[in-house]
Enzyme design. Sequence first.
Site, PDB file in Angstrom:
ATOM      1  N   GLY A  10       0.790  -1.223   0.000  1.00 51.83           N
ATOM      2  CA  GLY A  10       0.000   0.000   0.000  1.00 51.83           C
ATOM      3  C   GLY A  10       0.825   1.277   0.000  1.00 51.83           C
ATOM      4  O   GLY A  10       0.268   2.377  -0.061  1.00 51.83           O
ATOM      5  N   TYR A  47      -7.873   1.749 -12.716  1.00 47.19           N
ATOM      6  CA  TYR A  47      -8.499   1.632 -11.408  1.00 47.19           C
ATOM      7  C   TYR A  47      -9.885   1.017 -11.565  1.00 47.19           C
ATOM      8  O   TYR A  47     -10.684   1.455 -12.389  1.00 47.19           O
ATOM      9  CB  TYR A  47      -8.617   2.997 -10.731  1.00 47.19           C
ATOM     10  CG  TYR A  47      -9.335   2.945  -9.408  1.00 47.19           C
ATOM     11  CD1 TYR A  47      -8.739   2.321  -8.307  1.00 47.19           C
ATOM     12  CD2 TYR A  47     -10.594   3.498  -9.264  1.00 47.19           C
ATOM     13  CE1 TYR A  47      -9.389   2.258  -7.087  1.00 47.19           C
ATOM     14  CE2 TYR A  47     -11.259   3.432  -8.043  1.00 47.19           C
ATOM     15  CZ  TYR A  47     -10.653   2.818  -6.960  1.00 47.19           C
ATOM     16  OH  TYR A  47     -11.309   2.756  -5.756  1.00 47.19           O
ATOM     17  N   ILE A  48     -10.171  -0.021 -10.773  1.00 48.81           N
ATOM     18  CA  ILE A  48     -11.460  -0.700 -10.811  1.00 48.81           C
ATOM     19  C   ILE A  48     -12.297  -0.247  -9.620  1.00 48.81           C
ATOM     20  O   ILE A  48     -11.849  -0.339  -8.476  1.00 48.81           O
ATOM     21  CB  ILE A  48     -11.282  -2.233 -10.758  1.00 48.81           C
ATOM     22  CG1 ILE A  48     -10.236  -2.689 -11.782  1.00 48.81           C
ATOM     23  CG2 ILE A  48     -12.609  -2.941 -10.978  1.00 48.81           C
ATOM     24  CD1 ILE A  48     -10.608  -2.397 -13.197  1.00 48.81           C
ATOM     25  N   GLU A 133      -0.456  -8.000 -10.313  1.00 45.63           N
ATOM     26  CA  GLU A 133       0.977  -8.180 -10.144  1.00 45.63           C
ATOM     27  C   GLU A 133       1.251  -9.627  -9.735  1.00 45.63           C
ATOM     28  O   GLU A 133       0.328 -10.375  -9.403  1.00 45.63           O
ATOM     29  CB  GLU A 133       1.531  -7.238  -9.072  1.00 45.63           C
ATOM     30  CG  GLU A 133       0.961  -7.508  -7.680  1.00 45.63           C
ATOM     31  CD  GLU A 133       1.431  -6.495  -6.650  1.00 45.63           C
ATOM     32  OE1 GLU A 133       2.072  -5.504  -7.045  1.00 45.63           O
ATOM     33  OE2 GLU A 133       1.154  -6.705  -5.461  1.00 45.63           O
ATOM     34  N   ASN A 135       3.728 -11.789  -7.060  1.00 49.62           N
ATOM     35  CA  ASN A 135       4.701 -11.788  -5.975  1.00 49.62           C
ATOM     36  C   ASN A 135       5.493 -13.087  -6.043  1.00 49.62           C
ATOM     37  O   ASN A 135       4.951 -14.176  -5.814  1.00 49.62           O
ATOM     38  CB  ASN A 135       4.003 -11.667  -4.617  1.00 49.62           C
ATOM     39  CG  ASN A 135       3.477 -10.264  -4.392  1.00 49.62           C
ATOM     40  OD1 ASN A 135       4.208  -9.288  -4.525  1.00 49.62           O
ATOM     41  ND2 ASN A 135       2.205 -10.157  -4.076  1.00 49.62           N
ATOM     42  N   ARG A 137       7.389 -14.840  -4.278  1.00 52.45           N
ATOM     43  CA  ARG A 137       7.839 -15.160  -2.928  1.00 52.45           C
ATOM     44  C   ARG A 137       6.677 -15.798  -2.169  1.00 52.45           C
ATOM     45  O   ARG A 137       5.608 -16.011  -2.724  1.00 52.45           O
ATOM     46  CB  ARG A 137       8.282 -13.882  -2.202  1.00 52.45           C
ATOM     47  CG  ARG A 137       7.183 -12.808  -2.173  1.00 52.45           C
ATOM     48  CD  ARG A 137       7.601 -11.580  -1.381  1.00 52.45           C
ATOM     49  NE  ARG A 137       6.663 -10.475  -1.533  1.00 52.45           N
ATOM     50  CZ  ARG A 137       5.512 -10.358  -0.895  1.00 52.45           C
ATOM     51  NH1 ARG A 137       5.127 -11.302  -0.046  1.00 52.45           N
ATOM     52  NH2 ARG A 137       4.738  -9.302  -1.069  1.00 52.45           N
TER      53      ARG A 137
END
Length: 349
Positions: A10, A47-48, A133, A135, A137
């Site tokens: 964020g 943006y949704i 996105e 990640n 990891r």
Amino acid sequence: MLKALAGGGGKGMRLVRSEEEVEMALRLSQSEAGTSFGNDAVYIEKYIENPHHIEVQILGDKYGNVIHLYERECSIQRRNQKVIEESPSPFVKEETRKRMLKVAVEACRKIGYYSAGTLEFMMDKDQNFYFLEMNTRLQVEHPVTEECTGVDLVRDMILVAAGNRLPYHQEDIEFRGAAIECRIYAEDPENNFMPSPGVITVREAPEGRNVRLDSAAYAGFEVSLHYDPMIAKLCCWGRNRASAISNMARALREYKILGIKTTIPFHQRVLKNAAFLKGEYDTTFIDTRFDKEDLKRRQNTDPTVAVIAAALKHFEKEKEAASRATTLPVVGESLWKYYGKLQMTANNY
């Protein structure tokens, strides 16, 4: 949406609704990104409105084998940071789920990805999903997936890194029940979730079946202002969503942390919220569906109450100790008979 290129959580995110807002939003986003990640680069994405944040857990090896471990619903957030996750998502329809899982697996197979990874998607009210996105990891919320699939993601990451093949195929993965995770933060939910650093004076952890607690905190542990405020992950499994919620409610009641403020009371109120219980929530839940009055503790703050409660507790302990204090039995008398007499006397009393 402006987002930091070098990090997440964020930080470095700014919503832009008009051309006039671009310059200021870009300046703020770059400043926060540079401070947080040492890199002020940002990127732009669509943006949704009122979206769901859905993510897919995948696992691959170095030989082209890739499987999915289903999805997680991560829409309850504050400041674009997750606070509660669950699996499966109560919002995603089965047809949409199959398409999304297939996309995630094919994408990872195409790029030759191996190890554990998470593909994140934003989903609108019509079940259209957009890649957000990946990640590369282990995610904070991985316990909910492990509880529902029985897969040890950490173990398998090590096995894959060592050059081993995945020990199972997609058809071997059986999804069971439902799981919920509450991220316990050292924050004050009554004060816009501001950090609450300090020393933990009391810590009583929940236990029992279907309860998993990942934490390094303890009584005497100092929560610093300089690090992420998350101090624990509480995860509960159930045969179905209602059972998982019930188990989580019990675990939260048993979880006691004093000395600092935490989000435990917030989680307890979420689990009683009608919209949450129906599974009717999205990323705007805290701002639009969660009554702000729910964040205010309705309790008597008069210290006299605590003093009286402590006195009563002490009195009960003294009374119990006194009832057990007796003289020793006479020499040669059976202890069984002796304690039997004491019990009869207590019952008559």
